[in-house]
Design an enzyme around this catalytic site. Structure first.
Site, PDB file in Angstrom:
ATOM      1  N   LYS A 268      -6.505   6.845  10.063  1.00  0.00           N
ATOM      2  CA  LYS A 268      -5.791   5.806  10.006  1.00  0.00           C
ATOM      3  C   LYS A 268      -5.915   5.057   8.822  1.00  0.00           C
ATOM      4  CE  LYS A 268      -3.505   2.426  12.665  1.00  0.00           C
ATOM      5  NZ  LYS A 268      -3.264   1.374  13.753  1.00  0.00           N
TER       6      LYS A 268
ATOM      7  N   HIS B 287      -2.430  -3.475  17.108  1.00  0.00           N
ATOM      8  CA  HIS B 287      -3.175  -4.253  16.326  1.00  0.00           C
ATOM      9  C   HIS B 287      -4.713  -4.498  16.675  1.00  0.00           C
ATOM     10  CE1 HIS B 287       0.713  -5.270  14.722  1.00  0.00           C
ATOM     11  NE2 HIS B 287       0.015  -5.217  13.553  1.00  0.00           N
TER      12      HIS B 287
ATOM     13  N   LYS C 118      -7.767  -1.707   6.421  1.00  0.00           N
ATOM     14  CA  LYS C 118      -8.956  -2.405   5.306  1.00  0.00           C
ATOM     15  C   LYS C 118     -10.255  -2.234   5.945  1.00  0.00           C
ATOM     16  CE  LYS C 118      -6.436  -6.231   3.208  1.00  0.00           C
ATOM     17  NZ  LYS C 118      -6.236  -7.512   3.125  1.00  0.00           N
TER      18      LYS C 118
ATOM     19  N   CYS D 109       1.910 -11.012  20.450  1.00  0.00           N
ATOM     20  CA  CYS D 109       1.209 -10.599  19.529  1.00  0.00           C
ATOM     21  C   CYS D 109       1.565 -10.857  18.085  1.00  0.00           C
ATOM     22  CB  CYS D 109       1.126  -9.289  19.544  1.00  0.00           C
ATOM     23  SG  CYS D 109       0.169  -8.271  18.232  1.00  0.00           S
TER      24      CYS D 109
ATOM     25  N   HIS E  85       3.884   1.661   2.359  1.00  0.00           N
ATOM     26  CA  HIS E  85       5.249   1.005   1.775  1.00  0.00           C
ATOM     27  C   HIS E  85       5.844   1.804   0.996  1.00  0.00           C
ATOM     28  CE1 HIS E  85       2.292  -2.318   3.274  1.00  0.00           C
ATOM     29  NE2 HIS E  85       2.988  -2.194   4.233  1.00  0.00           N
TER      30      HIS E  85
ATOM     31  N   CYS F  91      -3.239  -5.602  22.248  1.00  0.00           N
ATOM     32  CA  CYS F  91      -2.054  -4.889  21.541  1.00  0.00           C
ATOM     33  C   CYS F  91      -2.420  -3.510  20.810  1.00  0.00           C
ATOM     34  CB  CYS F  91      -1.463  -5.767  20.145  1.00  0.00           C
ATOM     35  SG  CYS F  91      -0.557  -4.817  19.144  1.00  0.00           S
TER      36      CYS F  91
ATOM     37  N   CYS G 109       2.290  -8.190  15.662  1.00  0.00           N
ATOM     38  CA  CYS G 109       3.947  -7.636  15.711  1.00  0.00           C
ATOM     39  C   CYS G 109       4.873  -8.600  15.494  1.00  0.00           C
ATOM     40  CB  CYS G 109       3.854  -7.036  17.198  1.00  0.00           C
ATOM     41  SG  CYS G 109       2.842  -5.564  17.560  1.00  0.00           S
TER      42      CYS G 109
ATOM     43  N   HIS H 250       0.771  -1.022   0.068  1.00  0.00           N
ATOM     44  CA  HIS H 250      -0.080  -0.293   0.067  1.00  0.00           C
ATOM     45  C   HIS H 250       0.948   1.305   0.039  1.00  0.00           C
ATOM     46  CE1 HIS H 250       0.921   0.721   4.110  1.00  0.00           C
ATOM     47  NE2 HIS H 250       0.134  -0.378   4.747  1.00  0.00           N
TER      48      HIS H 250
HETATM   49  N1  MSP Z   1       8.772  -7.147   7.918  1.00  0.00           N
HETATM   50  C1  MSP Z   1       9.053  -5.875   8.970  1.00  0.00           C
HETATM   51  C2  MSP Z   1      10.209  -5.346   8.588  1.00  0.00           C
HETATM   52  C3  MSP Z   1      11.423  -6.020   8.602  1.00  0.00           C
HETATM   53  S1  MSP Z   1      12.886  -5.005   8.372  1.00  0.00           S
HETATM   54  C4  MSP Z   1      14.122  -6.163   8.790  1.00  0.00           C
HETATM   55  C5  MSP Z   1       7.779  -5.165   8.704  1.00  0.00           C
HETATM   56  N2  MSP Z   1       7.142  -5.035   7.497  1.00  0.00           N
HETATM   57  S2  MSP Z   1       5.818  -4.211   6.987  1.00  0.00           S
HETATM   58  O1  MSP Z   1       5.490  -4.961   5.645  1.00  0.00           O
HETATM   59  O2  MSP Z   1       4.778  -4.336   8.052  1.00  0.00           O
HETATM   60  O3  MSP Z   1       6.470  -2.682   6.736  1.00  0.00           O
HETATM   61  C6  MSP Z   1       6.876  -1.946   7.461  1.00  0.00           C
HETATM   62  C7  MSP Z   1       7.209  -0.568   6.848  1.00  0.00           C
HETATM   63  O4  MSP Z   1       6.194  -0.220   6.186  1.00  0.00           O
HETATM   64  C8  MSP Z   1       6.963   0.574   8.135  1.00  0.00           C
HETATM   65  O5  MSP Z   1       8.039   0.490   9.007  1.00  0.00           O
HETATM   66  C9  MSP Z   1       7.039   1.777   7.183  1.00  0.00           C
HETATM   67  O6  MSP Z   1       8.187   2.200   6.856  1.00  0.00           O
HETATM   68  C10 MSP Z   1       5.821   1.292   6.396  1.00  0.00           C
HETATM   69  N3  MSP Z   1       4.711   1.705   6.564  1.00  0.00           N
HETATM   70  C11 MSP Z   1       3.675   1.080   6.832  1.00  0.00           C
HETATM   71  N4  MSP Z   1       2.347   1.861   6.843  1.00  0.00           N
HETATM   72  C12 MSP Z   1       2.796   3.032   6.813  1.00  0.00           C
HETATM   73  C13 MSP Z   1       2.103   4.237   7.165  1.00  0.00           C
HETATM   74  N5  MSP Z   1       0.810   4.457   7.253  1.00  0.00           N
HETATM   75  N6  MSP Z   1       2.738   5.334   7.087  1.00  0.00           N
HETATM   76  C14 MSP Z   1       4.139   5.284   6.612  1.00  0.00           C
HETATM   77  N7  MSP Z   1       4.949   4.210   6.901  1.00  0.00           N
HETATM   78  C15 MSP Z   1       4.346   2.995   6.759  1.00  0.00           C
HETATM   79  O7  MSP Z   1       7.479  -4.293   9.683  1.00  0.00           O
END
Ligand code: MSP
Length: 474
Positions: free
Chosen positions: A293, A149, A296, A128, A21, A146, A131, A18
């Site tokens: 926020k 979540h 989904k 959790c 990311h 949590c 997380c 999304h």
């Molecule tokens: N797999 C772990 C990270 C492992 S690194 C060794 C993880 N993955 S995740 O798919 O959940 O993606 C995390 C990253 O996506 C967050 O740290 C952030 O950089 C980004 N974001 C996810 N949602 C976001 C927002 N709403 N706003 C900004 N960044 C966001 O955690």
């Protein structure tokens, strides 16, 4: 020559990417483009990838009714091609199910084990799955959920292998003391320092019940805890790993949600393995969508691909990164984005390039007047902002400069001036062209797909090129 190594988090593959990311990856890609331009492509390494050895994978594959390997192939491909589609130029894409990663995890685990910092013990706690971590009672919200979540953690009792994190309290504090920019921004640094000072407990780093993941090199019946495994991607995805000349220059760009893993556990793991820690972690903020926020259940999850298809990759990039300060929380507003696109891109920079080139064709037969004075200070400020990772400021500098060029065009009314005083009008055109040159140079970093089109419009030493529409109005 100086080296730079940038990484993003590796992403979970239980869902498609999304815009959150995309934000993190585009921001990193933008920094990477700056450094590639400055140091040369070969001196910068950019790694991203997918975090696959998680319970989330098992659940998602079940839900999709697919065998795990098939599910993973499909999802990893989606992540990789999504990033490629939206204009991200990574040097490598690491998947934690790859052999090179498994080898590195085993190597690091063995080093830490041999150093005496891994032992077997029992653990009972609240886990959790969202997380992928144990939570303390004090970390739960009033309902016992949590806080991230909004679900109750499950009680887990396991015989696990533990990592002696507690031993690294002092070494970590010393590391922070010696390296003021080890974690930025300042607010996050303070948070983590307080966390370390409040006392570190050993953490369990294996799971006996995990259905999927990397087995411990010392015990076939246990799988490596997903975070312990995932963090190692930063070494396994780098050719030559910690021996690489890039390693000492590693900058991990992450979201603020995962700072404890990156800024406490990861450096402790590296110290325990006798490896020099990375140079810096930069933790950006989280953003909401139109004040809400992203989730989904609210149905407001924005697809970066859809936005890019409608507005273009460059618009997505500057629209997102320009919306709020890098390192802070912010909001991304879809309705503002449309306005931003039309006023700043189509009506701003696009219109400026088009008008200047059209006027030079019309009045000067396309011929470029004598060179104007180059305003290096703007470029210097822009570059300084990027070196300090002030992404939003860099974007603001660009658009302010577009504004100043448009102002010059309108105030001099050069299309009238050209009929009254040709020589004076040529001076204005020359200044305008210099401004466009500088804009095209900045665009290489923040509008990388538009930059070559700008250059084409700016033509060669003698003549401007053909006018085109850089950003179609929506
Ligand atoms: N797999 C772990 C990270 C492992 S690194 C060794 C993880 N993955 S995740 O798919 O959940 O993606 C995390 C990253 O996506 C967050 O740290 C952030 O950089 C980004 N974001 C996810 N949602 C976001 C927002 N709403 N706003 C900004 N960044 C966001 O955690």
């Amino acid at each position: 020559m100086m080296k730079k190594y940038f990484t993003t988090p590796i992403y979970y593959v239980n869902d498609i990417p999304h815009i959150g990311h995309a934000y993190c990856t585009l921001a990193t890609d933008t920094l990477v483009r700056y450094w590639r331009k400055k140091l040369g492509k070969e001196n910068v390494f950019f790694l991203t990838g997918t975090d696959e050895n998680s319970q989330k994978t098992v659940d998602a594959a079940k839900l999709a009714g697919k065998p795990i390997p098939e599910y993973l192939e499909g999802m990893a491909k989606i992540w990789r091609t999504t990033f490629e589609k939206i204009g991200i130029e990574f040097d490598d894409f690491i998947r934690t199910t790859e052999e090179r990663h498994l080898k590195k995890v085993h190597e690091l685990f063995t080093k830490i084990h041999e150093g005496g910092d891994i032992y077997k013990g029992k653990y009972t706690g609240k886990y959790c799955h969202g997380c992928e971590t144990f939570l303390k009672e004090s970390e739960l919200d009033e309902e016992g959920n949590c806080p991230d979540h909004k679900k109750p953690p499950v009680d887990l009792e396991e015989e696990n292998y533990f990592f002696r994190l507690s031993k690294y309290e002092k070494p970590l504090l010393e590391l922070y003391e010696k390296n003021p920019s080890f974690l930025e921004p300042e607010s996050r640094r303070n948070e983590i320092l307080n966390f370390i000072k409040s006392g570190l407990e050993d953490i369990s780093i294996s799971r006996e019940t995990s259905e999927f993941g990397i087995s411990l090199p010392i015990d076939e019946n246990h799988k490596v805890y997903v975070w312990f495994d995932a963090l190692i991607n930063y070494l396994s995805g780098l050719p030559d790993g910690e021996k690489s000349e890039f390693w000492g220059e590693a900058v991990h760009i992450i979201g603020k949600d995962i700072t404890r893993f990156h800024c406490v556990i990861w450096p402790a793991m590296l110290l325990a393995a006798g490896i020099k820690p990375y140079k810096q972690v930069f933790a950006h903020g989280f953003f909401t969508i139109d004040g809400q926020k992203m989730s989904k259940s609210l149905g407001n999850v924005v697809s970066p691909v859809e936005l890019a298809e409608k507005y273009g990759n460059d618009a997505l990039r500057v629209g997102l990164i320009g919306s709020f300060e890098f390192g802070h929380d912010g909001d991304f507003s879809l309705s503002h984005f449309d306005g931003f696109y039309n006023s700043k891109l189509a009506g701003g920079v696009g219109n400026l390039f088009n008008r200047v080139v059209v006027l030079i064709h019309k009045f000067l037969d396309g011929k470029k007047p004598e060179e104007g004075e180059r305003e290096e200070d703007v470029l210097t400020k822009f570059n300084q902002a990027l070196e300090k990772q002030e992404l939003q400021r860099a974007i603001n500098i660009f658009f302010e400069y577009v504004g100043s060029a448009n102002q010059l065009l309108n105030e001099t009314e050069v299309w009238k001036l050209v009929k009254e005083d040709l020589e004076a009008s040529k001076k204005v055109f020359a200044t305008l062209l210099q401004k466009l040159e500088i804009l095209a140079e900045m665009a290489e970093v923040i509008l990388p797909e538009t930059a070559p089109r700008m250059r084409k419009m700016l033509g060669n030493a003698e003549k401007v090129g053909e006018p085109e529409i850089l950003f179609e109005r929506k």
